[in-house]
Scaffold this active site. Structure first.
Site, PDB file in Angstrom:
ATOM      1  N   HIS A  38      -9.871 -35.157 -14.487  1.00  0.00           N
ATOM      2  CA  HIS A  38     -10.372 -34.751 -13.174  1.00  0.00           C
ATOM      3  C   HIS A  38     -10.152 -35.878 -12.150  1.00  0.00           C
ATOM      4  O   HIS A  38      -9.919 -37.030 -12.523  1.00  0.00           O
ATOM      5  CB  HIS A  38     -11.859 -34.408 -13.268  1.00  0.00           C
ATOM      6  CG  HIS A  38     -12.105 -33.080 -13.936  1.00  0.00           C
ATOM      7  ND1 HIS A  38     -13.341 -32.511 -14.041  1.00  0.00           N
ATOM      8  CD2 HIS A  38     -11.241 -32.207 -14.540  1.00  0.00           C
ATOM      9  CE1 HIS A  38     -13.250 -31.335 -14.664  1.00  0.00           C
ATOM     10  NE2 HIS A  38     -11.981 -31.139 -14.986  1.00  0.00           N
ATOM     11  N   GLY A  88       0.709  -0.514  -0.315  1.00  0.00           N
ATOM     12  CA  GLY A  88      -0.121   0.354   0.531  1.00  0.00           C
ATOM     13  C   GLY A  88      -1.476   0.618  -0.110  1.00  0.00           C
ATOM     14  O   GLY A  88      -2.507   0.616   0.560  1.00  0.00           O
ATOM     15  N   SER A 122      19.131  -3.341  -0.465  1.00  0.00           N
ATOM     16  CA  SER A 122      18.080  -4.190   0.111  1.00  0.00           C
ATOM     17  C   SER A 122      18.345  -5.676  -0.074  1.00  0.00           C
ATOM     18  O   SER A 122      17.583  -6.509   0.419  1.00  0.00           O
ATOM     19  CB  SER A 122      16.737  -3.858  -0.538  1.00  0.00           C
ATOM     20  OG  SER A 122      16.775  -4.204  -1.908  1.00  0.00           O
ATOM     21  N   GLU A 139     -12.016 -37.627 -10.195  1.00  0.00           N
ATOM     22  CA  GLU A 139     -12.872 -38.821 -10.227  1.00  0.00           C
ATOM     23  C   GLU A 139     -12.406 -39.793 -11.310  1.00  0.00           C
ATOM     24  O   GLU A 139     -12.372 -41.010 -11.118  1.00  0.00           O
ATOM     25  CB  GLU A 139     -14.333 -38.434 -10.526  1.00  0.00           C
ATOM     26  CG  GLU A 139     -14.958 -37.499  -9.513  1.00  0.00           C
ATOM     27  CD  GLU A 139     -14.756 -36.017  -9.853  1.00  0.00           C
ATOM     28  OE1 GLU A 139     -13.640 -35.654 -10.278  1.00  0.00           O
ATOM     29  OE2 GLU A 139     -15.690 -35.235  -9.676  1.00  0.00           O
ATOM     30  N   THR A 163       8.682  -0.904  -8.912  1.00  0.00           N
ATOM     31  CA  THR A 163       9.488  -2.097  -8.626  1.00  0.00           C
ATOM     32  C   THR A 163      10.181  -2.582  -9.901  1.00  0.00           C
ATOM     33  O   THR A 163      11.351  -2.965  -9.874  1.00  0.00           O
ATOM     34  CB  THR A 163       8.603  -3.210  -8.013  1.00  0.00           C
ATOM     35  OG1 THR A 163       8.031  -2.693  -6.812  1.00  0.00           O
ATOM     36  CG2 THR A 163       9.378  -4.467  -7.700  1.00  0.00           C
ATOM     37  N   ARG A 211      11.125 -20.554  -9.901  1.00  0.00           N
ATOM     38  CA  ARG A 211      12.440 -21.087 -10.314  1.00  0.00           C
ATOM     39  C   ARG A 211      12.654 -22.478  -9.712  1.00  0.00           C
ATOM     40  O   ARG A 211      12.657 -22.645  -8.486  1.00  0.00           O
ATOM     41  CB  ARG A 211      13.539 -20.136  -9.870  1.00  0.00           C
ATOM     42  CG  ARG A 211      13.508 -18.824 -10.651  1.00  0.00           C
ATOM     43  CD  ARG A 211      14.671 -17.943 -10.328  1.00  0.00           C
ATOM     44  NE  ARG A 211      14.552 -17.303  -9.032  1.00  0.00           N
ATOM     45  CZ  ARG A 211      13.909 -16.159  -8.808  1.00  0.00           C
ATOM     46  NH1 ARG A 211      13.304 -15.537  -9.797  1.00  0.00           N
ATOM     47  NH2 ARG A 211      13.856 -15.638  -7.607  1.00  0.00           N
TER      48      ARG A 211
HETATM   49  C1  AOF Z   1     -14.612 -32.309 -10.941  1.00  0.00           C
HETATM   50  N1  AOF Z   1     -13.424 -32.885 -10.633  1.00  0.00           N
HETATM   51  O1  AOF Z   1     -11.223 -32.842 -10.388  1.00  0.00           O
HETATM   52  C2  AOF Z   1     -12.289 -30.856 -11.025  1.00  0.00           C
HETATM   53  C3  AOF Z   1     -13.545 -30.244 -11.313  1.00  0.00           C
HETATM   54  O2  AOF Z   1     -12.211 -27.623 -18.311  1.00  0.00           O
HETATM   55  P1  AOF Z   1     -12.344 -28.798 -17.393  1.00  0.00           P
HETATM   56  O3  AOF Z   1     -12.939 -29.983 -18.073  1.00  0.00           O
HETATM   57  O4  AOF Z   1     -11.060 -29.131 -16.667  1.00  0.00           O
HETATM   58  O5  AOF Z   1     -13.423 -28.379 -16.272  1.00  0.00           O
HETATM   59  C4  AOF Z   1     -13.139 -27.385 -15.345  1.00  0.00           C
HETATM   60  C5  AOF Z   1     -14.277 -27.241 -14.360  1.00  0.00           C
HETATM   61  O6  AOF Z   1     -14.567 -28.518 -13.753  1.00  0.00           O
HETATM   62  C6  AOF Z   1     -13.948 -26.316 -13.185  1.00  0.00           C
HETATM   63  O7  AOF Z   1     -14.262 -24.974 -13.467  1.00  0.00           O
HETATM   64  C7  AOF Z   1     -14.847 -26.888 -12.097  1.00  0.00           C
HETATM   65  O8  AOF Z   1     -16.180 -26.474 -12.262  1.00  0.00           O
HETATM   66  C8  AOF Z   1     -14.764 -28.372 -12.362  1.00  0.00           C
HETATM   67  N2  AOF Z   1     -13.606 -28.948 -11.641  1.00  0.00           N
HETATM   68  N3  AOF Z   1     -14.660 -30.991 -11.227  1.00  0.00           N
HETATM   69  O9  AOF Z   1     -15.638 -32.990 -10.975  1.00  0.00           O
HETATM   70  C9  AOF Z   1     -12.272 -32.243 -10.668  1.00  0.00           C
HETATM   71  N4  AOF Z   1     -11.136 -30.168 -11.098  1.00  0.00           N
HETATM   72 ZN    ZN Z   2     -15.088 -33.286 -13.463  1.00  0.00          ZN
END
Ligand code: AOF
Ligand code: ZN
Length: 386
Positions: free
Chosen positions: A62, A324, A181, A64, A209, A220
């Site tokens: 993540h 539509g 098309s 942080e 389609t 791609r």
């Molecule tokens: C954060 N920082 O950069 C993100 C967050 O399965 P995981 O561990 O990747 O967790 C996914 C969940 O974490 C996502 O549904 C959301 O609640 C949170 N995302 N949180 O602190 C991050 N991407």
């Molecule tokens: Zn997180």
């Protein structure tokens, strides 16, 4: 948690909006982290930025944790600016709240809370229990939501954010009467569509389609260059293929269709009687849909894509009937219309099958949000009128 607005910031925290804007900009270095939100983080000590990070893809670290890794040693004088409330749960990765506490961050400033029920305020709670001060910079909440429209919509309303792409001539036609098309719009416009696909969790089309055009509906690499629009890396996003979805009530998708033969998962929504578990190929899942009117219930499809397959943003690339139907059902959040400066005449095929309107009050109204020139074509982005 204290909520504060930019106008109430005193001179000691005057740089906060700059750092939060940076966190939001960093988050947008990827087109999608589906099913996760796009999140950015900036770590600051004194007035100096000591670490930055953004979430690249689900399963990866993540924002942080990336920023802490880049900063090296942090301590209680450090402030963390995060575009979304830090998570408090163990998902594919460990809780960010714990990582921030362990790194000794003293203040966490967020743009918005996380609507994920596993987080939803718990991230803030854990940080505060550990003595970390938490603030929300409320002026940035809209930006945090707008860069993750599907994530918030799925979590709050149970359906994805729906974009409908249309490509037409100046007179609103999509093909000559004889079916020709390829191509109404130019190469630049078609390459722009690749970006829409790259940011989508799923691309939805109809059986007509599939039978008439046999599209691939994939991303791609050759048409989506690296380092476009300030994006961080082409490699990761090129690895992402949206789920391809076919609305096919009678289950007529041929096993030879390109949409199936290309790599990536395919979901076919059908109302036909079929043996549960029946499949056309290993990557194809047939989902029994409910009926609405004469065909598949599109609301059901969207609810299923959100709850069963965690789709945040979906792109509809379909013919006049399905496009539509999405509009008539009021399910389109955003229209992306490519207009080629050519006229195809009144016997050419219409853009949308929408019939029976008796008054202008019944017409489907949208608001223009962006207007751009793409090569020699025009792109209009419209949002559902409130
Ligand atoms: C954060 N920082 O950069 C993100 C967050 O399965 P995981 O561990 O990747 O967790 C996914 C969940 O974490 C996502 O549904 C959301 O609640 C949170 N995302 N949180 O602190 C991050 N991407
Ligand atoms: Zn997180």
């Amino acid at each position: 948690m204290k909520s504060i607005s930019n106008s109430s910031l005193d001179t000691t925290v005057i740089d906060w909006p700059v750092h939060m804007q940076r966190a939001i900009d960093l988050a947008q270095r990827v087109r999608t982290a589906t099913p996760n939100p796009r999140v950015g983080c900036v770590l600051v000590k004194g007035f100096e930025v000591i670490g930055e990070g953004w979430h690249v893809a689900a399963g990866e670290a993540h924002a942080e944790v990336v920023a802490i890794g880049n900063a090296g040693k942090t301590n209680t004088c450090t402030e963390a600016f995060v575009s979304l409330e830090p998570c408090a749960h163990t998902g594919r990765t460990a809780p960010c709240s714990e990582a921030l506490i362990a790194a000794g961050v003293g203040k966490v400033i967020i743009a918005s809370l996380d609507p994920n029920p596993q987080v939803a305020g718990k991230g803030v709670e854990q940080l505060e229990q550990a003595g970390v001060e938490v603030y929300q910079l409320v002026d940035f909440e809209d930006q945090s939501r707008e860069m993750n429209p599907g994530y918030f919509k799925r979590r709050e309303e149970g359906i994805p954010y729906v974009r409908l792409k249309l490509a037409m001539s100046l007179d609103g036609r999509t093909a000559l009467a004889n079916g020709q098309s390829k191509w109404i719009t130019n190469k630049a416009a078609r390459s722009d569509v690749q970006k829409l696909r790259a940011s989508a969790s799923a691309v939805i089309t109809g059986i007509n389609t599939v039978l008439t055009d046999d599209p691939s509906l994939n991303v791609r690499s050759a048409e989506l260059p690296e380092n476009q629009d300030g994006l961080e890396s082409g490699a990761k996003e090129l690895a992402h293929q949206p789920i391809r979805v076919v609305v096919d009530s009678q289950l007529r998708t041929p096993g030879t269709a390109k949409i199936i033969c290309n790599e990536g998962s395919v979901k076919i929504y059908s109302t036909a009687d079929f043996t549960v578990g029946k499949s056309l190929a290993d990557n194809v899942e047939i989902v029994k849909a409910t009926v609405s009117g004469e065909g598949v219930d599109l609301q059901f499809v969207l609810e299923s894509l959100a709850s069963d397959f965690s789709c945040n943003e979906v792109l509809v690339e379909a013919g006049p009937t399905l496009s539509g139907a999405f509009i008539e059902a009021g399910l389109v959040d955003e229209l992306i219309v490519y207009i080629a400066p050519r006229l195809l005449g009144s016997d050419a095929k219409p853009l949308l099958e929408i019939h029976g309107l008796q008054s202008l009050a019944e017409s489907h109204q949208f608001q223009v949000s962006h207007l751009d020139r793409i090569g020699d074509d025009i792109r209009v982005i419209l949002k559902q009128a409130p």
